[in-house]
Each structure stands twice: as structure tokens, then as C-alpha cells.
Design a protein around this motif. Structure first.
Motif, PDB file in Angstrom:
ATOM      1  N   MET A  66       9.830  -4.097  -3.431  1.00 45.32           N
ATOM      2  CA  MET A  66       9.145  -5.061  -2.574  1.00 45.32           C
ATOM      3  C   MET A  66       8.468  -4.359  -1.398  1.00 45.32           C
ATOM      4  O   MET A  66       7.309  -4.645  -1.060  1.00 45.32           O
ATOM      5  CB  MET A  66      10.144  -6.099  -2.068  1.00 45.32           C
ATOM      6  N   LEU A  67       9.178  -3.419  -0.767  1.00 43.14           N
ATOM      7  CA  LEU A  67       8.623  -2.707   0.387  1.00 43.14           C
ATOM      8  C   LEU A  67       7.443  -1.820  -0.015  1.00 43.14           C
ATOM      9  O   LEU A  67       6.447  -1.723   0.715  1.00 43.14           O
ATOM     10  CB  LEU A  67       9.713  -1.859   1.042  1.00 43.14           C
ATOM     11  N   VAL A  68       7.543  -1.175  -1.165  1.00 47.28           N
ATOM     12  CA  VAL A  68       6.460  -0.311  -1.627  1.00 47.28           C
ATOM     13  C   VAL A  68       5.214  -1.133  -1.929  1.00 47.28           C
ATOM     14  O   VAL A  68       4.097  -0.750  -1.566  1.00 47.28           O
ATOM     15  CB  VAL A  68       6.893   0.496  -2.869  1.00 47.28           C
ATOM     16  N   ARG A  69       5.394  -2.267  -2.594  1.00 44.63           N
ATOM     17  CA  ARG A  69       4.232  -3.117  -2.894  1.00 44.63           C
ATOM     18  C   ARG A  69       3.548  -3.558  -1.599  1.00 44.63           C
ATOM     19  O   ARG A  69       2.324  -3.575  -1.504  1.00 44.63           O
ATOM     20  CB  ARG A  69       4.664  -4.339  -3.703  1.00 44.63           C
ATOM     21  N   GLN A  70       4.359  -3.913  -0.603  1.00 42.56           N
ATOM     22  CA  GLN A  70       3.790  -4.343   0.667  1.00 42.56           C
ATOM     23  C   GLN A  70       3.053  -3.195   1.347  1.00 42.56           C
ATOM     24  O   GLN A  70       1.957  -3.384   1.899  1.00 42.56           O
ATOM     25  CB  GLN A  70       4.906  -4.869   1.578  1.00 42.56           C
ATOM     26  N   SER A  71       3.609  -1.996   1.297  1.00 46.42           N
ATOM     27  CA  SER A  71       2.969  -0.851   1.942  1.00 46.42           C
ATOM     28  C   SER A  71       1.680  -0.462   1.238  1.00 46.42           C
ATOM     29  O   SER A  71       0.697  -0.082   1.892  1.00 46.42           O
ATOM     30  CB  SER A  71       3.932   0.339   1.987  1.00 46.42           C
ATOM     31  N   LEU A  72       1.651  -0.558  -0.089  1.00 51.24           N
ATOM     32  CA  LEU A  72       0.445  -0.198  -0.832  1.00 51.24           C
ATOM     33  C   LEU A  72      -0.650  -1.245  -0.680  1.00 51.24           C
ATOM     34  O   LEU A  72      -1.837  -0.914  -0.640  1.00 51.24           O
ATOM     35  CB  LEU A  72       0.774  -0.008  -2.318  1.00 51.24           C
ATOM     36  N   GLU A  73      -0.254  -2.510  -0.597  1.00 51.85           N
ATOM     37  CA  GLU A  73      -1.245  -3.580  -0.521  1.00 51.85           C
ATOM     38  C   GLU A  73      -1.787  -3.756   0.897  1.00 51.85           C
ATOM     39  O   GLU A  73      -2.973  -4.028   1.082  1.00 51.85           O
ATOM     40  CB  GLU A  73      -0.617  -4.890  -1.000  1.00 51.85           C
ATOM     41  N   LYS A  74      -0.897  -3.621   1.898  1.00 53.08           N
ATOM     42  CA  LYS A  74      -1.295  -3.915   3.269  1.00 53.08           C
ATOM     43  C   LYS A  74      -1.322  -2.700   4.183  1.00 53.08           C
ATOM     44  O   LYS A  74      -1.820  -2.775   5.307  1.00 53.08           O
ATOM     45  CB  LYS A  74      -0.350  -4.969   3.866  1.00 53.08           C
TER      46      LYS A  74
END
Length: 687
Positions: A66-74
Motif C-alpha cells: 500500500m505504501l509503495v503504491r502511494q509513493s509511486l503514484e503520488k
């Protein structure tokens, strides 16, 4: 606030590489099963404590993903949102168990235990209790006079990790951003971020693992509990999430081997490890890498294939859903039972306690975990969840009506009442209390056959659920939107007024409803196409079939149930899952008007249950579901008692007219609907 993205008719849905992993629910079941059977005293499972290590890997994988997806997207991580989610997920049930332990300690245990357990309650509430137990308590000896809160050490380790880990990720994101400001290619920037994250996870795994080996050998008692010897296990799961772009490319054959080998490794550790095994240290590699192998092996569509088939059976996934509550409740019950047996719990009694632990676990899951996660006030603003967590309060929204949430706990609340202290929404606003899909322009009218669609939940999710049908499908959107948000679904809407998903011609205002027939053809093409959803949820109001003499040549005719079933079968034959929410009761009166006229006797606005069901599409949908063996969900008991259907339930106005339920009541049904969908459908849930 609700956000929606209007989806053009031909916009493709993302399908590849779904993040939803039903096999992980089964893996959770194995983990908690090992722990429970070990604590029950089974002699052939002396290493069942390794189930905890499996949980660590799963947690690291899911949370870091979840944290990685957020960091890559935002390009950033929202810490307030992250900790608010953790509070809603972890704190409520844990707090109830702490209160339970406090009460039963005073009632059952000798006064000599009160002070130490009181200290452990404080440590557990602050998620520091593992350091208390590191002072010498032997958690592995389930038969001794252990603390009823010793199992809270794992929660403490996890929460301490999730204080350090997100902060480290934020630092890595900052470093990745330095010197990259001129990079205009988003793909290059994401690759740069991944490289920094890969370095970061290595900086956690290596020193923690080395320290774990050393400290386990030199001081094994505290080494079992301290956070520093366990960080690498959570980081192993984190590494899988960070290296996923590489790991998901492994061949299917290798994936199946990893699945089988991983399961064997976990079970071997449970069978062959004992209390004498130096743990964690080197030994923890076996269950930890075993869990990692199962997770990696289930990537790229193998989550329901190969050895994962065993993990996907409904009982395994059900136990997986309850795993957190089972873990919380079983240990205090074993400790208190051990006290009754004068310090030595027979194996048969331990097994009985473990089985009985299912009862409070299910109640905790149903009435504490799920409602708190669905508490809208806390989901709207992260700070509210943080404030609630700080005060350890488990409560409902201040002053707000609860509607169906009360019915879940008090079935009698659905009985008609004469008066209500207040009614929400007000009868003058009831017809405007609609699903947001109307305001967002997602719902088609009776004239055009153009397919309109909106997206709710996680628009970037790989798991796509579509709600399809008429206004009776739309009025479920408030509840389905919340379920989608919780389970990381991409929720797409395909709805049109007075037009259910049906393969036969229907009548509208005395003539063939041609725009509905055309709309159905177009929607079916989208749903069964290469970019179609993974699962479709349907519902429908009642309509008559069109007379064959009014229908042009080439148009299908037949009974309504037959048409519904045929449409559902077309979806299923194309590989799309289908779940039908049976139609809601239909009253023979304008509900808001009746309530306004009879505020002192609301029973005047109730209707006989059998009549209300007969007037709806309930019977046609039920028949279609039976004929086609389609999954069906029935929530009639949330609207009607055994005899009658109520206009107002627990201060909430149920209908905005004769048959459309208010958005307020629909939203209050979220927990009930999700429970039914979990039990009756093949939809994939994240936890």
C-alpha cells in the motif's frame, strides 16, 4: 467526501496483475491455526508458534504494498491517513480484549496477579508490551501461569515497525527526489524510487537478521520478544512488495513450486521445531521464507491455481477473515481456562477452548472490527481516527442515527414503532437523499441508450467490480462504495432508469422499452469484453415483460426471470463472476408523505411483509438465481420483521418514495451487506 471519476463508455478497465490475493486469506488461516493448535497443547505440533512469523511476512507485504503504491503514484506518503487506517483496523478489537482481560483478571485471578497484569495492560495499550515480556516471561510455555496478554507482543512489534518503516520510506522518497527534479519521464522517476526503496529494505533486513542470530544465541529469552530481532521478518514481506515488478515475472511452473515448497516449509517448522529450538535466529528463516514463497508463488494470476487451491476453499478464507480476532481472543481464554484446571490445561480442554474462541472472535469481527472500519466520520478525516485511537474509544458517530447498524445487534429494532425521536433524512428532503451516482451523472435516463459509467473506490485498482442494473442497483451504491474503499476495489457503475440487466424485451409505460433493450446489448458487450470487470453485482426492480406483438423481429422475448437468468449466464460463461442482491421490499404508499401525515403513529406506514415482497422483483430474481445457480444475497430481514416492513428503522427513514431506499439507510447497511457478500459470493476481499 465522495469522489467519482466519470468513465467514458469505451475506457478500458485495468485487469492485469490483480493485487487481490485470496490465497493470502488461506495463508492467514494456516498461520492462526498453527498458533491456536500449539497453544491448545497438541504434542505433534510443538513448533506451532511459527504461525506468528508467517503473520509478520504477510503484514509486511500488504502494508508495504500500500505504501509503495502511494509513493509511486503520488511521490509521497500520507502518514495521517496511514495511521488512521491502522487505528481503525487494529485498535477497536484490541481495546475490547484489554477491557475483557482487566475485568476477568479481577473476577477470576488471585490478587497477586493484579499488579503485573495491570502493568501489561498499560504496555499493551501503548504497544510497548514486548519489551515488558523481554525481561524474562516465557511465552512459549502455554501451560504455565503466563499472562493473558502475552500474545500482544506481536502487535507491539508490528506497530513499532510501522513507526520506523514509513519514516524510512519518506526519507528514501526525499533522497530519490533530490537530483531528479529535471527528470520529466514518470517511468524513470518511478524506477529511481524503486531503487531507493530496494536499498532501504536491505538496510533493515541485513542488520536485524545478523542481530537476531547473535542475540538469540547469547540471550534467547528476551531475543524472542524484542523488536530488533524481528524487524527483518516484516521487512522480508516488505521486500516482496518492493521487488514485485521482478518477482511477478517468474514462470508459472516456478511459481507453483514456490507455493508447494513454501507450504511444506511452514508446516515442517510447525512439526519439527520445539520449545528448545533457538528462535528466532537462523531457524526463523524456514517459516519466514516459506511464507514469502507462497506469496510470490501466488503472483501473476496464480492466487487461485496450483497449490493455492487449498488456500482458496471457503472455510480457509473464512478463518482467514477471523484470524486477527481469533488471535486476540484465544490466548486470554486459554489462560483463564488453565487457571480453572489448577495450572495444567489438558489437551482436550485446550481444543475445546480454541473452538469456543470462534464465538467471541466472530462477534468481535462482525460488531467491532467491521463497523469501526466503516465508521464514516473517521474515514472522512484521518485526524478523527487518530483522536479516537489516542483515547482508546470504540463508539459510533456522535449523535448520528444508526439505522441498520442497530438492527445487526438488535433484530427486534426492525419492528414497526409508533414514534421516533428524530427522523433522518427529514421527510421534506427524502426524495433528494440519493446515491451520489445521480449527482455525478452516472445514471442513464429512460430515453437514451448511451452507456454511462462512473468509477468509485480505488480507480487504479486491478480488481474491478461493476454494479449493473436499474435504480434499484443504484440505490446500493452508497454501501458498495464504502465496501469498495475498504477492500481496494475499482467499483464501476452501469445503471439506467427502469432498466435491469435483462436479455428479453420489457414493457415501460405500456410499450416496448427499446432504449433499454439497446442499452442491455451495449452493456453486455462491455462487461464481456477483454476490458470487462472481474465481478458483477446486479439488482433490479419489478417490470412486466413486453408483449411479443409489440416487439420488433429479432428481439428476444420471454419471462422476466428467464431474461435475468440468461443475462447472468452470459456473464458467467465469459468468466465474469455474478452476485445478485435480491430486490428490496416495495410498499404500496408514498413513505415520506405517510410519515409526515402520521408522526404519532408510524405503524400506519408499515406494510405486510409478504405483500411488499410480492410487489418487488424479489421472486423473479430468486427464481433466476436458483435456475442459473447464481450467487444471491438477501437483506430483507434488514427491512422487515417476520410480519411487516417498517417505514422508519432506528430513526432512519428507509424509503424516499414507494420503493427506492434512502442513501442514509443504504449506507447504514454497509456492514450487513459486506458480511452477506463475504459469506455468499466469490468476491475478493482484502482482509
Amino acid at each position: 467526501m465522495t469522489s467519482a471519476t466519470v468513465k467514458p463508455p469505451n475506457e478500458p478497465a485495468v485487469k492485469a496483475g490483480s493485487r487481490f490475493r485470496p490465497d493470502i486469506q488461506g495463508l492467514r488461516a494456516i498461520a492462526v491455526g498453527l498458533v491456536l493448535l500449539y497453544h491448545a497443547g497438541l504434542t505433534w505440533l510443538p513448533g506451532g508458534y511459527v504461525g506468528v512469523d508467517v503473520f509478520f511476512v504477510i503484514s509486511g507485504f500488504l502494508i508495504t504494498g500500500m505504501l509503495v503504491r502511494q509513493s509511486l503514484e503520488k511521490g509521497r506518503i500520507d502518514l495521517a491517513d496511514f495511521y488512521a487506517r491502522r487505528i481503525r483496523r487494529i485498535l477497536p478489537a484490541a481495546t475490547v480484549v484489554l477491557v475483557f482481560v482487566a475485568i476477568f483478571t479481577l473476577v477470576l485471578l488471585p490478587r497477586t496477579r493484579w499488579e503485573s497484569i495491570g502493568t501489561e495492560i498499560v504496555g499493551s495499550a501503548l504497544y510497548l508490551v514486548n519489551w515488558v515480556f523481554a525481561d524474562g516471561t516465557d511465552y512459549l510455555d502455554a501451560g504455565s501461569a503466563a499472562s493473558p496478554l502475552q500474545h500482544f507482543w506481536t502487535l507491539a512489534v508490528e506497530e513499532q515497525f510501522y513507526i520506523v518503516w514509513p519514516a524510512l520510506l519518506i526519507g528514501l522518497l526525499w533522497l530519490a527526489g533530490r537530483g531528479a527534479k529535471r527528470r520529466s519521464d514518470p517511468d524513470m522517476q518511478r524506477a529511481r524510487i524503486r531503487r531507493f526503496l530496494q536499498i532501504g529494505v536491505g538496510l533493515v533486513i541485513v542488520p536485524s537478521f545478523v542481530w537476531s542470530i547473535y542475540y538469540t544465541q547469547t540471550n534467547p529469552a528476551p531475543a524472542y520478544f524484542v523488536t530488533t530481532t524481528r524487524l527483518w521478518e516484516l521487512a522480508i514481506g516488505a521486500a516482496i512488495a518492493i521487488f514485485v515488478v521482478h518477482l511477478e515475472k517468474i514462470p508459472h511452473k516456478a511459481g507453483y513450486i514456490l507455493q508447494g515448497g513454501g507450504l511444506i516449509a511452514i508446516l515442517a517448522a510447525g512439526i519439527f521445531f520445539t520449545d528448545a529450538t533457538a528462535f528466532p535466529g537462523y531457524a526463523a528463516l524456514l517459516p519466514t521464507l516459506g511464507a514469502a514463497a507462497v506469496i510470490i508463488g501466488g503472483m501473476s494470476g496464480r492466487a487461485t491455481q496450483g497449490f493455492a487451491v487449498v488456500l482458496n476453499v471457503r472455510p480457509m478464507r473464512w478463518v482467514g477473515d477471523l484470524s486477527y480476532s481469533l488471535y486476540l481472543w484465544h490466548w486470554p481464554l486459554i489462560i483463564f481456562a488453565t487457571y480453572f484446571f489448577d495450572g495444567t490445561l489438558p489437551v482436550w480442554a485446550g481444543l475445546v477452548v480454541v473452538v469456543l474462541a470462534v464465538v467471541p472472535s466472530w462477534l468481535s469481527y462482525r460488531y467491532i472490527e467491521q463497523p469501526f472500519r466503516d465508521w464514516q466520520r473517521l474515514k472522512e478525516k484521518s485526524v478523527r481516527a487518530l483522536q479516537a485511537g489516542g483515547s482508546l474509544m470504540v463508539a459510533t458517530a456522535e449523535g448520528g442515527p444508526q439505522g441498520a447498524e442497530v438492527v445487526e445487534e438488535e433484530p427486534g429494532a426492525v419492528e414497526p414503532v409508533k414514534e421516533a425521536e428524530s427522523i433522518n433524512p427529514d421527510v421534506t428532503e427524502a426524495q433528494e437523499d440519493l446515491a451520489v451516482a445521480y449527482e455525478d451523472g452516472c445514471h442513464g435516463d429512460q430515453v437514451a441508450s448511451t452507456v454511462k459509467s462512473c468509477v468509485y473506490g480505488n480507480a487504479d485498482s486491478d480488481y474491478v467490480v461493476a454494479v449493473v442494473g436499474d435504480s434499484h442497483a443504484t440505490h446500493w451504491v452508497p454501501a458498495l462504495e464504502k465496501i469498495a474503499e475498504e477492500n481496494d476495489w475499482r467499483l464501476e457503475t452501469y445503471t439506467k432508469s427502469a432498466c435491469a440487466l435483462n436479455s428479453v424485451a420489457v414493457d415501460y409505460q405500456g410499450s416496448f422499452y427499446d432504449s433499454c433493450y439497446d442499452w442491455n446489448q451495449k452493456v453486455m458487450d462491455e462487461l464481456t469484453g477483454s476490458d470487462g470487470p472481474d465481478h458483477v453485482i446486479v439488482s433490479a426492480a419489478s417490470y412486466p415483460a413486453a408483449e411479443s406483438s409489440d416487439v420488433p423481429e429479432g428481439v428476444n422475448t420471454g419471462g422476466i426471470a428467464e431474461g435475468l437468468g440468461d443475462a447472468w449466464t452470459q456473464l458467467q460463461d465469459s468468466g465474469v463472476g455474478v452476485t445478485a442482491i435480491l430486490d428490496t421490499p416495495r410498499l404500496d404508499l408514498d413513505v415520506p408523505e405517510c410519515v409526515a401525515e402520521h408522526p404519532d403513529d408510524l405503524t400506519e406506514c408499515s406494510e405486510k411483509r409478504t405483500d411488499a415482497i410480492e410487489a418487488s422483483a424479489y421472486n423473479d430474481m430468486q427464481q433466476a438465481a436458483e435456475d442459473t445457480e447464481t450467487e444471491a444475497v438477501d437483506l430483507t430481514d434488514m427491512f422487515c420483521s417476520a410480519e411487516s416492513c417498517s417505514a422508519v428503522i432506528c430513526d432512519v427513514l428507509v424509503w424516499g418514495d414507494q420503493h427506492h431506499i434512502t442513501a442514509t439507510y443504504a449506507e447504514s447497511l454497509t456492514s450487513s451487506l459486506q458480511l452477506e457478500l463475504r459469506e455468499e459470493s466469490s468476491l475478493e476481499f482484502s482482509n
